[in-house]
Design an enzyme around this catalytic site. Structure first.
Site, PDB file in Angstrom:
ATOM      1  N   HIS A 132       0.845  -1.207   0.000  1.00  0.00           N
ATOM      2  CA  HIS A 132       0.000   0.000   0.000  1.00  0.00           C
ATOM      3  C   HIS A 132       0.876   1.252   0.000  1.00  0.00           C
ATOM      4  O   HIS A 132       0.591   2.217  -0.710  1.00  0.00           O
ATOM      5  CB  HIS A 132      -0.893   0.034   1.252  1.00  0.00           C
ATOM      6  CG  HIS A 132      -1.913  -1.061   1.331  1.00  0.00           C
ATOM      7  ND1 HIS A 132      -2.059  -1.866   2.439  1.00  0.00           N
ATOM      8  CD2 HIS A 132      -2.860  -1.474   0.451  1.00  0.00           C
ATOM      9  CE1 HIS A 132      -3.043  -2.720   2.242  1.00  0.00           C
ATOM     10  NE2 HIS A 132      -3.549  -2.516   1.038  1.00  0.00           N
ATOM     11  N   LYS A 184     -18.047  -7.123   5.796  1.00  0.00           N
ATOM     12  CA  LYS A 184     -16.635  -7.416   5.524  1.00  0.00           C
ATOM     13  C   LYS A 184     -15.915  -7.498   6.859  1.00  0.00           C
ATOM     14  O   LYS A 184     -15.759  -6.506   7.547  1.00  0.00           O
ATOM     15  CB  LYS A 184     -16.033  -6.335   4.627  1.00  0.00           C
ATOM     16  CG  LYS A 184     -14.953  -6.891   3.744  1.00  0.00           C
ATOM     17  CD  LYS A 184     -14.551  -5.979   2.627  1.00  0.00           C
ATOM     18  CE  LYS A 184     -13.328  -6.594   1.949  1.00  0.00           C
ATOM     19  NZ  LYS A 184     -12.785  -5.765   0.888  1.00  0.00           N
ATOM     20  N   ARG A 223      -1.582  -6.166  -8.687  1.00  0.00           N
ATOM     21  CA  ARG A 223      -0.487  -7.096  -8.410  1.00  0.00           C
ATOM     22  C   ARG A 223      -0.363  -8.178  -9.465  1.00  0.00           C
ATOM     23  O   ARG A 223       0.708  -8.526  -9.883  1.00  0.00           O
ATOM     24  CB  ARG A 223      -0.697  -7.764  -7.038  1.00  0.00           C
ATOM     25  CG  ARG A 223      -0.345  -6.872  -5.874  1.00  0.00           C
ATOM     26  CD  ARG A 223      -0.909  -7.372  -4.589  1.00  0.00           C
ATOM     27  NE  ARG A 223      -2.360  -7.304  -4.618  1.00  0.00           N
ATOM     28  CZ  ARG A 223      -3.138  -7.489  -3.576  1.00  0.00           C
ATOM     29  NH1 ARG A 223      -2.603  -7.810  -2.432  1.00  0.00           N
ATOM     30  NH2 ARG A 223      -4.440  -7.385  -3.693  1.00  0.00           N
ATOM     31  N   SER A 238      -2.524  -8.135   2.414  1.00  0.00           N
ATOM     32  CA  SER A 238      -2.937  -8.051   3.824  1.00  0.00           C
ATOM     33  C   SER A 238      -3.459  -9.393   4.330  1.00  0.00           C
ATOM     34  O   SER A 238      -3.197  -9.785   5.466  1.00  0.00           O
ATOM     35  CB  SER A 238      -4.033  -7.000   3.997  1.00  0.00           C
ATOM     36  OG  SER A 238      -3.556  -5.723   3.687  1.00  0.00           O
TER      37      SER A 238
HETATM   38  P1  ADP Z   1      -9.589  -4.038  -1.003  1.00  0.00           P
HETATM   39  O1  ADP Z   1     -10.424  -4.796  -0.017  1.00  0.00           O
HETATM   40  O2  ADP Z   1     -10.263  -2.797  -1.533  1.00  0.00           O
HETATM   41  O3  ADP Z   1      -8.934  -4.854  -2.098  1.00  0.00           O
HETATM   42  P2  ADP Z   1      -6.887  -3.800   0.061  1.00  0.00           P
HETATM   43  O4  ADP Z   1      -6.458  -3.042   1.267  1.00  0.00           O
HETATM   44  O5  ADP Z   1      -6.605  -5.252   0.024  1.00  0.00           O
HETATM   45  O6  ADP Z   1      -8.413  -3.446  -0.085  1.00  0.00           O
HETATM   46  O7  ADP Z   1      -6.213  -3.154  -1.236  1.00  0.00           O
HETATM   47  C1  ADP Z   1      -6.429  -1.820  -1.586  1.00  0.00           C
HETATM   48  C2  ADP Z   1      -5.781  -1.522  -2.921  1.00  0.00           C
HETATM   49  O8  ADP Z   1      -4.366  -1.655  -2.797  1.00  0.00           O
HETATM   50  C3  ADP Z   1      -6.196  -2.437  -4.061  1.00  0.00           C
HETATM   51  O9  ADP Z   1      -6.205  -1.695  -5.266  1.00  0.00           O
HETATM   52  C4  ADP Z   1      -5.084  -3.465  -4.107  1.00  0.00           C
HETATM   53  O10 ADP Z   1      -4.948  -4.029  -5.373  1.00  0.00           O
HETATM   54  C5  ADP Z   1      -3.899  -2.578  -3.760  1.00  0.00           C
HETATM   55  N1  ADP Z   1      -2.813  -3.356  -3.185  1.00  0.00           N
HETATM   56  C6  ADP Z   1      -2.868  -4.197  -2.119  1.00  0.00           C
HETATM   57  N2  ADP Z   1      -1.662  -4.757  -1.890  1.00  0.00           N
HETATM   58  C7  ADP Z   1      -0.822  -4.256  -2.836  1.00  0.00           C
HETATM   59  C8  ADP Z   1       0.578  -4.459  -3.162  1.00  0.00           C
HETATM   60  N3  ADP Z   1       1.309  -5.321  -2.482  1.00  0.00           N
HETATM   61  N4  ADP Z   1       1.086  -3.758  -4.188  1.00  0.00           N
HETATM   62  C9  ADP Z   1       0.301  -2.916  -4.911  1.00  0.00           C
HETATM   63  N5  ADP Z   1      -1.001  -2.701  -4.684  1.00  0.00           N
HETATM   64  C10 ADP Z   1      -1.561  -3.350  -3.663  1.00  0.00           C
END
Ligand code: ADP
Length: 165
Positions: A18, A42, A96, A134
């Site tokens: 992030h 969620k 990703r 995450s």
């Molecule tokens: P959501 O439940 O909306 O997917 P996340 O917190 O998992 O929430 O992810 C938020 C955003 O950050 C999404 O666009 C996800 O693809 C991106 N994201 C999560 N992890 C990574 C990473 N390691 N590298 C790049 N983008 C990421």
């Protein structure tokens, strides 16, 4: 008006993946609003207050370094409505892999249909942080694994405390 981006997510917990997207988004906008989704149904490990607090803390150095104003809000409604409230012209998402691509592009297009004035920008994950998710961080932490490569130390402490409860 300052170019503003809205970066929505669960951030449960915030990861170096992030933060990579936040740092790179700072090259595209003058203001960046992080939106912590709190949608009913969620299940999250960290409560929303903690997720906001962590995001504020770990993005501060990026704001200081880049001069971009970074703030954190919560939202429980449509991403496009939350982006509008933030006065954002851009929604930022990270990609990703192919499964992110399929899901994110579809969602971006549906959001584009709902709000044609807001553009979704996808940033490809950086090689060093691309594998971080995450959900996997939580699984590893739950089994006693070391997650220090994946999340900042304040997030490690918060995850450890939440898993104790
Ligand atoms: P959501 O439940 O909306 O997917 P996340 O917190 O998992 O929430 O992810 C938020 C955003 O950050 C999404 O666009 C996800 O693809 C991106 N994201 C999560 N992890 C990574 C990473 N390691 N590298 C790049 N983008 C990421």
């Amino acid at each position: 008006m300052a170019r503003t981006g809205f970066y929505p997510g669960s951030f449960d917990p915030v990861t170096y993946g992030h933060l990579d997207i936040v740092a790179r988004s700072a090259r595209l906008v003058e203001k960046l609003v992080l939106g912590v989704g709190t949608h009913a149904g969620k299940h999250s490990l960290l409560d929303v207050k903690k997720r906001v607090e962590l995001l504020e803390h770990v993005t501060k150095p990026i704001a200081e370094h880049t001069g971009v104003k970074i703030s954190v809000v919560t939202f429980a409604d449509l991403t496009v409505d939350a982006a509008r409230r933030a006065n954002a012209g851009l929604i930022i998402r990270g990609l990703r892999d192919a499964s992110d691509f399929d899901y994110e592009v579809q969602m971006g297009q549906m959001n584009g249909a709902l709000a044609p004035d807001i553009e979704t920008v996808f940033l490809a994950a950086s090689p060093a942080t691309r594998m971080i998710a995450s959900s996997l961080v939580k699984q590893i932490a739950q089994m006693g694994g070391d997650v220090s490569l994946f999340i900042p130390k304040e997030a490690q402490a918060a995850v450890a405390a939440a898993l104790k409860n």
